[in-house]
Design an enzyme around this catalytic site. Structure first.
Site, PDB file in Angstrom:
ATOM      1  N   LYS A   1       0.795  -1.128   0.007  1.00 41.61           N
ATOM      2  CA  LYS A   1       0.021   0.061   0.132  1.00 41.61           C
ATOM      3  C   LYS A   1       1.045   1.201  -0.007  1.00 41.61           C
ATOM      4  O   LYS A   1       2.228   1.089   0.463  1.00 41.61           O
ATOM      5  CB  LYS A   1      -0.993   0.092   1.311  1.00 41.61           C
ATOM      6  CG  LYS A   1      -2.215   0.644   1.005  1.00 41.61           C
ATOM      7  CD  LYS A   1      -3.250   0.067   0.298  1.00 41.61           C
ATOM      8  CE  LYS A   1      -4.516   0.973   0.200  1.00 41.61           C
ATOM      9  NZ  LYS A   1      -5.518   0.177  -0.399  1.00 41.61           N
TER      10      LYS A   1
ATOM     11  N   ASP B   1      -6.968   4.449  -4.498  1.00 43.29           N
ATOM     12  CA  ASP B   1      -7.647   4.134  -3.415  1.00 43.29           C
ATOM     13  C   ASP B   1      -8.237   5.506  -3.131  1.00 43.29           C
ATOM     14  O   ASP B   1      -8.448   6.280  -3.865  1.00 43.29           O
ATOM     15  CB  ASP B   1      -6.797   3.590  -2.331  1.00 43.29           C
ATOM     16  CG  ASP B   1      -7.357   3.248  -0.761  1.00 43.29           C
ATOM     17  OD1 ASP B   1      -8.154   2.090  -0.800  1.00 43.29           O
ATOM     18  OD2 ASP B   1      -7.293   4.029   0.083  1.00 43.29           O
TER      19      ASP B   1
HETATM   20  P1  NDP Z   1     -13.422   7.414  -2.337  1.00 42.59           P
HETATM   21  O1  NDP Z   1     -12.147   8.519  -1.999  1.00 42.59           O
HETATM   22  O2  NDP Z   1     -13.879   7.453  -3.881  1.00 42.59           O
HETATM   23  O3  NDP Z   1     -14.552   7.856  -1.384  1.00 42.59           O
HETATM   24  C1  NDP Z   1     -14.640   7.982  -0.060  1.00 42.59           C
HETATM   25  C2  NDP Z   1     -15.861   8.045   0.577  1.00 42.59           C
HETATM   26  O4  NDP Z   1     -15.573   8.180   2.143  1.00 42.59           O
HETATM   27  C3  NDP Z   1     -16.059   9.762   0.313  1.00 42.59           C
HETATM   28  O5  NDP Z   1     -17.358  10.047   0.072  1.00 42.59           O
HETATM   29  C4  NDP Z   1     -15.574  10.595   1.375  1.00 42.59           C
HETATM   30  O6  NDP Z   1     -16.101  11.753   1.607  1.00 42.59           O
HETATM   31  C5  NDP Z   1     -15.566   9.451   2.702  1.00 42.59           C
HETATM   32  N1  NDP Z   1     -14.802   9.679   3.470  1.00 42.59           N
HETATM   33  C6  NDP Z   1     -13.519   9.546   3.329  1.00 42.59           C
HETATM   34  N2  NDP Z   1     -12.906   9.568   4.699  1.00 42.59           N
HETATM   35  C7  NDP Z   1     -13.704   9.991   5.547  1.00 42.59           C
HETATM   36  C8  NDP Z   1     -13.643  10.190   6.885  1.00 42.59           C
HETATM   37  N3  NDP Z   1     -12.552  10.162   7.696  1.00 42.59           N
HETATM   38  N4  NDP Z   1     -14.984  10.513   7.382  1.00 42.59           N
HETATM   39  C9  NDP Z   1     -16.043  10.106   6.654  1.00 42.59           C
HETATM   40  N5  NDP Z   1     -16.235  10.004   5.479  1.00 42.59           N
HETATM   41  C10 NDP Z   1     -15.114   9.919   4.952  1.00 42.59           C
HETATM   42  O7  NDP Z   1     -12.648   6.034  -1.816  1.00 42.59           O
HETATM   43  P2  NDP Z   1     -13.221   4.604  -2.136  1.00 42.59           P
HETATM   44  O8  NDP Z   1     -14.642   4.667  -2.182  1.00 42.59           O
HETATM   45  O9  NDP Z   1     -12.300   4.243  -3.288  1.00 42.59           O
HETATM   46  O10 NDP Z   1     -12.840   3.625  -0.855  1.00 42.59           O
HETATM   47  C11 NDP Z   1     -13.743   3.806   0.134  1.00 42.59           C
HETATM   48  C12 NDP Z   1     -12.987   2.557   1.016  1.00 42.59           C
HETATM   49  O11 NDP Z   1     -13.065   1.547   0.382  1.00 42.59           O
HETATM   50  C13 NDP Z   1     -11.739   2.808   1.727  1.00 42.59           C
HETATM   51  O12 NDP Z   1     -11.501   2.278   2.869  1.00 42.59           O
HETATM   52  C14 NDP Z   1     -10.777   2.232   0.701  1.00 42.59           C
HETATM   53  O13 NDP Z   1      -9.355   1.719   1.104  1.00 42.59           O
HETATM   54  C15 NDP Z   1     -11.570   0.881   0.412  1.00 42.59           C
HETATM   55  N6  NDP Z   1     -11.512   0.266  -0.677  1.00 42.59           N
HETATM   56  C16 NDP Z   1     -11.478   0.811  -2.107  1.00 42.59           C
HETATM   57  C17 NDP Z   1     -11.214   0.066  -3.087  1.00 42.59           C
HETATM   58  C18 NDP Z   1     -11.460   0.592  -4.459  1.00 42.59           C
HETATM   59  O14 NDP Z   1     -11.404  -0.210  -5.559  1.00 42.59           O
HETATM   60  N7  NDP Z   1     -11.210   1.913  -4.619  1.00 42.59           N
HETATM   61  C19 NDP Z   1     -10.637  -1.210  -3.059  1.00 42.59           C
HETATM   62  C20 NDP Z   1     -10.798  -1.950  -1.644  1.00 42.59           C
HETATM   63  C21 NDP Z   1     -11.102  -1.191  -0.782  1.00 42.59           C
HETATM   64  P3  NDP Z   1     -15.855  13.011   0.786  1.00 42.59           P
HETATM   65  O15 NDP Z   1     -16.797  12.868  -0.552  1.00 42.59           O
HETATM   66  O16 NDP Z   1     -16.437  14.190   1.628  1.00 42.59           O
HETATM   67  O17 NDP Z   1     -14.454  13.168   0.629  1.00 42.59           O
END
Ligand code: NDP
Length: 460
Positions: free
Chosen positions: A135, A175
């Site tokens: 990572k 990510d």
């Molecule tokens: P994105 O950046 O696309 O979306 C993340 C979302 O979560 C956004 O809506 C963001 O809000 C919100 N968010 C992030 N941090 C916080 C926080 N501290 N408190 C509240 N809300 C928060 O990320 P992904 O959808 O790609 O990833 C989401 C999760 O899935 C993570 O844990 C990632 O590690 C995991 N993951 C992702 C993969 C992928 O293919 N993308 C694969 C496997 C796991 P805002 O819109 O306001 O920023």
């Protein structure tokens, strides 16, 4: 070789793996502790994998191969030099080249990346694909930056990172904060520096080497896994059921999309500012436009649907989150780590939720996991349920190596088959180790065994 005879003895032994007292490492130790306690049935056996085995397999597995930390200096739009920290944690390559995403978010530090890389080893192991665990990322925040600034940052980041990656060495992906735009800029810089058009990053846009369905893969995969788990446990399907989702990013929005395909009723999503609750079912097209295209706050949804309920983060109950207080059949935490607390777990149970599937990495706190398992909630752990992203990244590597392009339907079929087979393997392992229905232990044991066996076979 000493046998571990009780869970208390195992807990004492596990404390020795807390290799630092640095607060940043707390989240890493939380992940380690969860996995090591979960594989306790293997320690009792007094054989190959015990904590004190001569091969020191656990001690070797919990320490990263290397942590690369570097300075990233870049020029903003006002011609002022900005400085961020970049990282790549190459944790374990027993099963194949290091593989895992890059996260750009102000909260990024070494401890968070070690936890994510460690989880990635076991997740990648569960997929059955030949990929190791890693990572990386930076404390850079793409929010509010111009495209040009994001490009400048990505170029500077890759100027250093390119020394450590390669199609057979380490293949990063996206990510939080790293989507197709960032991957495009990172890839462009890698190509420029190395003069080589390699499949060195996954999550590339389709028109230059990406796989179809990579954006949908994690969200769809979570739902495929959950559907299979409900079937194996003889529970009612998701059709017509109220579902709650957190997050409003790549994973959350595609989980919502697949829930809608299956006739479920997703009613919530969240972002870093608040929670949206639309009891009639979410307007996905509007959400995609607001969050993926315009990168706006969820509150903007109310301009089109004024009768929707919106709770700003400042109004959340103490130590709990508004989204997990909404009655539902199945819940899908898809935002970030530790976003589902003990209070949230109790609220879900009180309101009749029967299953929780983790789309985000480690979204449930240790206490929440224990409450949910004790109260009989079906808990699909992240390392199994959200493996869809890395599965399609693996497909992207295969397509790049063979210079092929698979159709959307081909990728979707393969993804579905892989997620269902992960679910079956996890369920079968849980049954074999006398914890039937415990998908957390099943996933940890199955993931750990494949990596440990490879490490033992490869020698020291
Ligand atoms: P994105 O950046 O696309 O979306 C993340 C979302 O979560 C956004 O809506 C963001 O809000 C919100 N968010 C992030 N941090 C916080 C926080 N501290 N408190 C509240 N809300 C928060 O990320 P992904 O959808 O790609 O990833 C989401 C999760 O899935 C993570 O844990 C990632 O590690 C995991 N993951 C992702 C993969 C992928 O293919 N993308 C694969 C496997 C796991 P805002 O819109 O306001 O920023």
């Amino acid at each position: 070789m000493r046998k571990i005879n009780s869970i208390e003895e195992a807990k004492e032994e596990i404390k020795k793996f807390k290799i630092s007292d640095c607060a940043e490492d707390d989240v890493f130790f939380q992940a380690l502790e969860e996995v090591l306690l979960s594989i306790y049935p293997l320690f009792k056996s007094g054989e190959l994998y015990t904590l004190s085995a001569k091969n020191a397999i656990v001690k070797r597995l919990v320490m990263p191969d290397r942590v690369i930390k570097f300075k990233v200096a870049w020029l903003d739009d006002d011609n002022i030099v900005q400085v961020n920290t970049g990282y790549r944690v190459q944790f374990n390559n027993a099963l194949g080249p290091y593989k895992g995403g890059l996260r750009f978010h102000p909260s990024v530090n070494e401890g968070i990346l070690k936890f994510l890389a460690f989880e990635q080893i076991l997740k990648n192991s569960l997929t059955g694909l030949p990929i190791g665990g890693a990572k990386g990322g930076s404390d850079f925040d793409p929010k509010g930056k111009s495209d040009f600034e994001v490009m400048k940052f990505c170029s500077a980041f890759m100027t250093e990172l390119h020394k450590y990656i390669g199609p057979r060495v380490d293949v990063p992906a996206g990510d939080i904060g790293v989507g197709a735009r960032e991957i495009g800029y990172l890839f462009g810089e890698y190509k420029k520096i190395t003069s080589s058009y390699d499949g060195v990053l996954t999550g590339k846009p389709f028109f230059f080497g990406g796989s179809l369905m990579r954006p949908e893969a994690t969200g769809y995969g979570v739902i495929y896994f959950t559907r299979k788990m409900l079937e194996l446990e003889a529970k009612e399907s998701l059709k017509g059921k109220i579902c709650t989702v957190s997050g409003a990013g790549n994973v959350a929005l595609h989980a919502i999309e697949k829930l809608l395909h299956l006739g479920a009723i997703p009613v919530s999503c969240t972002d870093s500012k608040g929670t949206l609750h639309d009891p009639r079912g979410l307007d996905l097209e509007l959400l995609k436009d607001l969050k993926l295209k315009q990168r706006q706050s969820l509150q903007e949804y109310l301009k089109t649907h004024p009768d929707t309920e919106y709770t700003p983060i400042s109004d959340y109950p103490k130590n709990a989150h508004a989204v997990w207080n909404i009655p539902c059949y199945a819940a899908f935490p898809c935002a970030t780590q530790n976003e589902l607390t003990a209070n949230d777990a109790n609220n879900l149970i009180k309101n009749g939720c029967i299953s929780v599937s983790e789309g985000a990495n480690m979204p449930s706190t240790k206490e929440a996991v224990s409450i949910m398992l004790n109260k009989g909630i079906l808990l699909a752990p992240a390392k199994a349920a959200n493996a869809g992203g890395v599965v399609v990244s693996g497909f992207e590597m295969s397509q790049n190596a063979a210079m092929q392009k698979w159709t959307f339907e081909e990728v979707d079929e393969k993804l579905k088959a892989t997620m269902e087979s992960i679910c079956e393997k996890v369920a079968a392992t849980a049954e074999e180790y006398h914890v039937k229905g415990n998908y957390v232990d099943g996933a940890n044991i199955a993931g750990f065994k494949r990596v440990a066996d490879a490490m033992i076979a490869e020698g020291i």
